[in-house]
Motif scaffolding. Structure first.
Motif, PDB file in Angstrom:
ATOM      1  N   SER A 162       0.904  -1.301  -0.169  1.00 42.70           N
ATOM      2  CA  SER A 162      -0.021   0.054   0.100  1.00 42.70           C
ATOM      3  C   SER A 162       0.859   1.321  -0.105  1.00 42.70           C
ATOM      4  O   SER A 162       0.561   2.309  -0.522  1.00 42.70           O
ATOM      5  N   ALA A 163       1.908   0.993   0.746  1.00 39.76           N
ATOM      6  CA  ALA A 163       2.920   2.357   0.908  1.00 39.76           C
ATOM      7  C   ALA A 163       3.448   2.716  -0.803  1.00 39.76           C
ATOM      8  O   ALA A 163       3.404   3.907  -0.880  1.00 39.76           O
ATOM      9  N   ALA A 164       3.798   1.582  -1.304  1.00 38.88           N
ATOM     10  CA  ALA A 164       4.243   1.867  -2.800  1.00 38.88           C
ATOM     11  C   ALA A 164       3.213   2.499  -3.637  1.00 38.88           C
ATOM     12  O   ALA A 164       3.403   3.328  -4.569  1.00 38.88           O
ATOM     13  N   LEU A 165       1.878   2.070  -3.489  1.00 36.05           N
ATOM     14  CA  LEU A 165       0.799   2.597  -4.252  1.00 36.05           C
ATOM     15  C   LEU A 165       0.557   4.208  -4.005  1.00 36.05           C
ATOM     16  O   LEU A 165       0.122   4.822  -4.744  1.00 36.05           O
ATOM     17  N   ILE A 166       0.525   4.380  -2.564  1.00 33.82           N
ATOM     18  CA  ILE A 166       0.469   5.633  -2.050  1.00 33.82           C
ATOM     19  C   ILE A 166       1.367   6.788  -2.760  1.00 33.82           C
ATOM     20  O   ILE A 166       0.907   7.702  -3.259  1.00 33.82           O
ATOM     21  N   THR A 167       2.639   6.247  -2.744  1.00 31.75           N
ATOM     22  CA  THR A 167       3.672   7.291  -3.006  1.00 31.75           C
ATOM     23  C   THR A 167       3.655   7.293  -4.486  1.00 31.75           C
ATOM     24  O   THR A 167       4.282   8.254  -5.306  1.00 31.75           O
ATOM     25  N   SER A 168       3.292   6.234  -5.057  1.00 33.94           N
ATOM     26  CA  SER A 168       3.225   6.120  -6.748  1.00 33.94           C
ATOM     27  C   SER A 168       2.110   7.276  -7.185  1.00 33.94           C
ATOM     28  O   SER A 168       2.312   7.845  -8.326  1.00 33.94           O
ATOM     29  N   ALA A 169       1.067   7.422  -6.365  1.00 36.97           N
ATOM     30  CA  ALA A 169       0.155   8.425  -6.863  1.00 36.97           C
ATOM     31  C   ALA A 169       0.693   9.606  -6.807  1.00 36.97           C
ATOM     32  O   ALA A 169       0.704  10.627  -7.510  1.00 36.97           O
ATOM     33  N   ILE A 170       1.586  10.010  -5.682  1.00 34.34           N
ATOM     34  CA  ILE A 170       2.164  11.273  -5.532  1.00 34.34           C
ATOM     35  C   ILE A 170       3.154  11.362  -6.556  1.00 34.34           C
ATOM     36  O   ILE A 170       3.272  12.701  -7.228  1.00 34.34           O
ATOM     37  N   GLY A 171       4.005  10.434  -6.924  1.00 37.84           N
ATOM     38  CA  GLY A 171       4.974  10.708  -7.685  1.00 37.84           C
ATOM     39  C   GLY A 171       4.393  10.823  -9.135  1.00 37.84           C
ATOM     40  O   GLY A 171       5.110  11.518  -9.974  1.00 37.84           O
ATOM     41  N   GLY A 172       3.406  10.160  -9.546  1.00 44.07           N
ATOM     42  CA  GLY A 172       2.763  10.470 -10.765  1.00 44.07           C
ATOM     43  C   GLY A 172       2.248  11.867 -10.976  1.00 44.07           C
ATOM     44  O   GLY A 172       2.626  12.340 -12.191  1.00 44.07           O
ATOM     45  N   TRP A 173       1.803  12.477  -9.936  1.00 44.30           N
ATOM     46  CA  TRP A 173       1.384  13.684  -9.945  1.00 44.30           C
ATOM     47  C   TRP A 173       2.476  14.532 -10.025  1.00 44.30           C
ATOM     48  O   TRP A 173       2.361  15.643 -10.939  1.00 44.30           O
ATOM     49  N   GLY A 174       3.583  14.574  -9.112  1.00 44.24           N
ATOM     50  CA  GLY A 174       4.493  15.598  -9.344  1.00 44.24           C
ATOM     51  C   GLY A 174       5.361  15.346 -10.434  1.00 44.24           C
ATOM     52  O   GLY A 174       5.878  16.325 -10.958  1.00 44.24           O
ATOM     53  N   ALA A 175       5.632  14.013 -10.990  1.00 48.09           N
ATOM     54  CA  ALA A 175       6.413  14.071 -12.275  1.00 48.09           C
ATOM     55  C   ALA A 175       5.698  14.591 -13.445  1.00 48.09           C
ATOM     56  O   ALA A 175       6.354  14.878 -14.265  1.00 48.09           O
ATOM     57  N   GLY A 176       4.291  14.548 -13.493  1.00 50.84           N
ATOM     58  CA  GLY A 176       3.813  15.076 -14.648  1.00 50.84           C
ATOM     59  C   GLY A 176       3.746  16.664 -14.533  1.00 50.84           C
ATOM     60  O   GLY A 176       4.108  17.450 -15.713  1.00 50.84           O
ATOM     61  N   VAL A 177       3.954  17.358 -13.345  1.00 56.34           N
ATOM     62  CA  VAL A 177       4.019  18.722 -13.232  1.00 56.34           C
ATOM     63  C   VAL A 177       5.611  19.127 -13.755  1.00 56.34           C
ATOM     64  O   VAL A 177       5.941  19.934 -14.538  1.00 56.34           O
ATOM     65  N   MET A 178       6.637  18.229 -13.103  1.00 52.12           N
ATOM     66  CA  MET A 178       7.965  18.534 -13.459  1.00 52.12           C
ATOM     67  C   MET A 178       8.180  18.431 -15.120  1.00 52.12           C
ATOM     68  O   MET A 178       9.056  19.071 -15.683  1.00 52.12           O
TER      69      MET A 178
ATOM     70  N   ALA B 214      16.803   2.461  -8.721  1.00 54.24           N
ATOM     71  CA  ALA B 214      17.956   2.577  -7.387  1.00 54.24           C
ATOM     72  C   ALA B 214      17.193   2.009  -6.315  1.00 54.24           C
ATOM     73  O   ALA B 214      18.027   1.300  -5.460  1.00 54.24           O
ATOM     74  N   PHE B 215      16.083   2.572  -5.783  1.00 55.39           N
ATOM     75  CA  PHE B 215      15.473   1.922  -4.582  1.00 55.39           C
ATOM     76  C   PHE B 215      15.072   0.547  -4.652  1.00 55.39           C
ATOM     77  O   PHE B 215      14.825  -0.060  -3.527  1.00 55.39           O
ATOM     78  N   THR B 216      14.930  -0.014  -5.906  1.00 57.87           N
ATOM     79  CA  THR B 216      14.592  -1.540  -6.155  1.00 57.87           C
ATOM     80  C   THR B 216      15.701  -2.183  -5.705  1.00 57.87           C
ATOM     81  O   THR B 216      15.887  -3.250  -4.918  1.00 57.87           O
TER      82      THR B 216
ATOM     83  N   ARG C  53      10.548   0.402  -0.379  1.00 58.89           N
ATOM     84  CA  ARG C  53       9.437   0.377  -1.440  1.00 58.89           C
ATOM     85  C   ARG C  53       8.669   1.298  -1.439  1.00 58.89           C
ATOM     86  O   ARG C  53       8.100   1.948  -2.569  1.00 58.89           O
ATOM     87  N   ALA C  54       8.528   2.280  -0.393  1.00 59.28           N
ATOM     88  CA  ALA C  54       7.675   3.549  -0.410  1.00 59.28           C
ATOM     89  C   ALA C  54       8.321   4.485  -1.586  1.00 59.28           C
ATOM     90  O   ALA C  54       7.863   5.366  -2.264  1.00 59.28           O
TER      91      ALA C  54
END
Length: 412
Positions: free
Chosen positions: A41-57, A76-78, A94-95
């Motif tokens: 779940s932690a990976a899914l939550i951060t992936s939502a934030i990451g997708g949003w932020g990466a789109g803006v960037m 790298a984190f894997t 994983r987060a």
């Protein structure tokens, strides 16, 4: 397109490796199933934030540059996950991996959409989406090889370490991919605007663009695209999380953890991705979404309310075909709903918000199943999710053939 295909396939490989090593970690570390679920779940939550932020960037700094960053980040984190020694350490890595995992899709799909001409954009986006099946299959094969050749104490670590090697090649490919002409044209226009009216430069660039997706005329597209993503992902998470358990406990079909079922699911998803990709260009984005949603809902109703037999081929292939194949047209459709200055922001927000909301559905099914049967819970949640897809697709404008970089509504 090759770079995005490889990046998304590796994204899937790195993300799905964890699902295969959960039983090993439970045995070696004494980790509970709840803790294993928290990590996922932690990976899914951060992936939502990451997708949003990466789109803006991506709208500010370029598609290719940010795409390289997301690939390097999740790889790298894997890799670092292979050095962990406790639940807390793995939860952290994983987060953190999730930020890159979510960002890669948002940026890669925009890059492909802006590179491929309108008449082939749906097929191209769908082919890139199908690389998830390839990454999934690669993860399954790597897990099998590690299980056969290595002791469990080392095997799971090697699987995580493998996550960084292919990404090095993808980073090299990224460095040989130019920014799309659509994006470069948009940046050139902004620079000219800044030169003519320096006082309005801030309003014409960067962070100010992001908020435009919440203002008319884009607000309607933002709401409907978010609803579309929510419905698709809610159905996907609900079915993949609970249907194997239901089939094994209530239909007495042993599919959980079975190689045959997994291979049929992967094969079905690959066929579904490619079929949906072709349909997105031939009959349109909206009709393709509605067709796959209706077929998916009917399939789940049959599985949960009627006696099912026939083994893993009957169950796995159609399940993968409809439940995963529906995603093929999403990248092209979302890119066509937003103009160039906010394309990454809009696409990243809609998909990531849908992922965050949809990820709550498996928990709701678990809670609901204490009052009604598990089959009824899965059926009701999935049909409701696909109904949301149909309504959202019906209300969205048809974007097939839209030329990116021109005013909304322009077509070939």
């Amino acid at each position: 397109m090759l770079a995005a295909y490889g990046g998304y396939g590796l994204d899937g490989f790195d993300f799905l490796i964890y699902t295969f090593v959960i039983p090993t970690l439970i045995t070696l570390w004494g980790m509970s199933k709840a803790e294993a679920g928290y990590i996922a779940s932690a990976a899914l939550i951060t992936s939502a934030i990451g997708g949003w932020g990466a789109g803006v960037m991506a709208d500010r700094f370029g598609r290719v540059r940010v795409l390289q960053l997301t690939v390097l980040w999740f790889a790298a984190f894997t890799f670092l996950s292979g050095f962990t020694h406790s639940y807390g350490q793995l939860l952290f890595t994983r987060a953190m991996q999730g930020f890159g995992f979510g960002g890669e899709w948002s940026v890669g799909s925009v890059l492909v959409a802006e590179t491929i001409e309108a008449r082939h954009r749906g097929k191209a986006a769908g082919v890139v989406q199908s690389s998830w099946s390839v990454g999934w299959a690669a993860a399954a094969l790597a897990f099998w090889a590690a299980s056969v050749l290595l002791p469990p104490q080392l095997g799971w670590r090697v699987l995580f370490w493998l996550g960084i090697l292919p990404a090095l090649l993808i980073i090299y490919i990224r460095r040989n991919v130019s920014e799309p002409a659509v994006y470069l044209g948009m940046r050139t226009r902004e620079m000219r605007l800044q030169a003519r009216a320096p006082t309005s430069a801030e309003a014409a660039s960067g962070a100010a663009h992001f908020w435009n997706i919440f203002r008319p005329p884009l607000l309607r597209n933002t709401i409907l695209a978010t609803s579309l993503a929510t419905g698709m992902l809610a159905a996907y998470y609900s079915v993949t999380t609970w249907l194997p358990t239901f089939l094994e406990t209530e239909r007495h079909l042993s599919v959980t953890g079975r190689t045959g079922y997994l291979l049929m699911l992967i094969a079905g998803s690959l066929a579904g991705y490619l079929t949906s990709a072709w349909l997105a260009d031939s009959i349109g984005r909206r009709r393709s979404f509605m067709l796959f949603a209706c077929c998916g809902a009917l399939l789940i109703l049959i599985y949960t309310h009627m006696p099912v037999s026939g083994g893993m081929l009957l169950i796995g292939f159609p399940l993968g075909f409809f439940v995963l194949g529906i995603f093929s047209g999403m990248g092209a459709c979302f890119a066509e709903l937003f103009p160039s200055p906010v394309r990454g922001s809009g696409q990243g927000f809609c998909y990531s918000t849908g992922r965050a909301i949809g990820a709550a559905c498996p928990a709701l099914i678990g809670a609901w199943s204490t009052h009604v049967s598990l089959g009824q819970s899965i059926g009701a949640m999935t049909v409701g999710a696909y109904a949301l897809v149909v309504v959202s697709a019906w209300a969205l404008p048809e974007t097939r053939g839209r030329v990116l970089g021109l005013e909304a509504g322009a077509t070939t």
